[in-house]
Write an enzyme that holds these catalytic residues in place. Structure first.
Site: not given
Ligand code: BJW
Length: 269
Positions: A140, A210-211, A254
């Protein structure tokens, strides 16, 4: 055998290891997750609307607000330090690939260079690199780098670039800088996706750490690895959509679990 022992054994015999990390691994460095339920700090999407901040449409509609928010987070990431979880993954890479200053030759095949290690991170904070991880794929992007909206040239801005908001592009007159991160609806960097697909296809052990496993395409890699026969592991503070399908799942932080995994695999040497 307990989970730690099972994962440690799988690590020691692996030929290809892929780790996918998310915001949870950086929570113990003081960075807020997006969707987590940490007791000590609220997650970002509980306080802020992602559709008003993390989409290209939001930036076009209100570049000032989006720039200020990302500059605030950029400064937080730069100030943060890697934690024990990041460091354990850097040590895991050194042990598996035999690279890095702290590597030591041992009797394991996995430490002769025969094992590949790829760290796929959804995090934009660069803390894995700060901890010493080498083969890191930023799915990302990075919040440390920004790019010109017109020509896409990247730059590492300092405080001076944000004296004016939105930050002016240093290369194209009248244009803006935007964070080099992947917003909702945007494609992931082609090189990152190719590297991820290559690593997943060649791995026999996949760890999801952690995702929340909801943002695609990253969230789909664990199923892809499992479909190709890899053993799968989840380390997370809470249950997620993949908890029921992995071979081993450990509920915990983690920064506490990963050092035990590394210690279990290589501690006695
Ligand atoms: C601990 C802990 C500790 C806490 N130890 N654990 C298929 C199905 C459904 C939807 C889609 C799909 N394909 C595409 C989509 C749409 C969309 C999507 O996925 N939407 C869903 C969310 C509904 N995806 C996209 O739009 C992607 N693009 C795409 O598919 O493009 C297609 C395309 C092709 C060609 C041309 C044009 C388009 C892009 C996704 C980008 C995500 N961006 C973000 C923001 C990044 C910038 C920023 O930082 O602001 O990325 S959103 C946010 O979510 C960020 C993260 O990287 C990402 C994932 O989150 P993550 O890392 O999992 O964090 P959390 O907070 O969700 O979870 C934390 C976890 O840690 C929790 O479970 C806690 O329990 C745990 N935890 N403390 C261990 N100490």
């Amino acid at each position: 055998m307990d989970e730690i022992g099972g994962i440690a054994n799988a690590l020691r015999s692996a030929r290809g290891v892929v780790v996918l990390t998310g915001a949870g691994i950086s929570a113990e460095s003081g960075l807020r997750t997006f969707r987590g339920n940490e007791k000590d700090m609220g997650s970002l999407w509980k306080s802020f609307d992602p559709m008003r901040l993390a989409t290209p449409e939001a930036f076009l509609a209100d570049p000032e607000t989006v720039t200020k928010w990302y500059d605030w987070r950029r400064r937080g990431c730069l100030a943060a330090e890697a934690n024990a979880g990041h460091r354990a993954l850097a040590e895991m890479e050194r042990r598996l690939t035999g690279t890095g200053s702290e590597s030591r030759p041992t009797r394991h095949r996995s430490e002769t260079g025969a094992t590949s290690f790829t760290l796929l991170t959804q995090n934009v904070d660069r803390l894995h690199q700060k901890a010493g991880s080498v083969n890191v794929v930023e799915l990302h992007g990075s919040i440390v780098e920004w790019r010109c909206v017109r020509c896409r040239r990247k730059t590492v801005p300092g405080a001076e670039e944000f004296a004016r908001v939105p930050a002016p592009s240093p290369c194209c007159a009248g244009e803006m800088l935007r964070p080099d991160v992947v917003w909702f609806g945007e494609a992931l960097p082609v090189e990152a996706v190719e590297a991820a697909q290559f690593a997943v296809a060649g791995c026999d052990l996949f760890l999801s750490i952690g995702t929340s496993a909801v943002a695609y395409p990253a969230a789909g890699y664990v199923q892809a690895a499992a479909a190709m026969g890899a053993k799968t592991v989840e380390i997370n503070a809470e249950e997620t959509p993949i908890s029921g399908m992995v071979d081993w799942t450990i509920r915990g932080k983690a920064g506490e679990v990963l050092p035990r995994v590394v210690e279990g695999a290589w501690g006695g040497e």
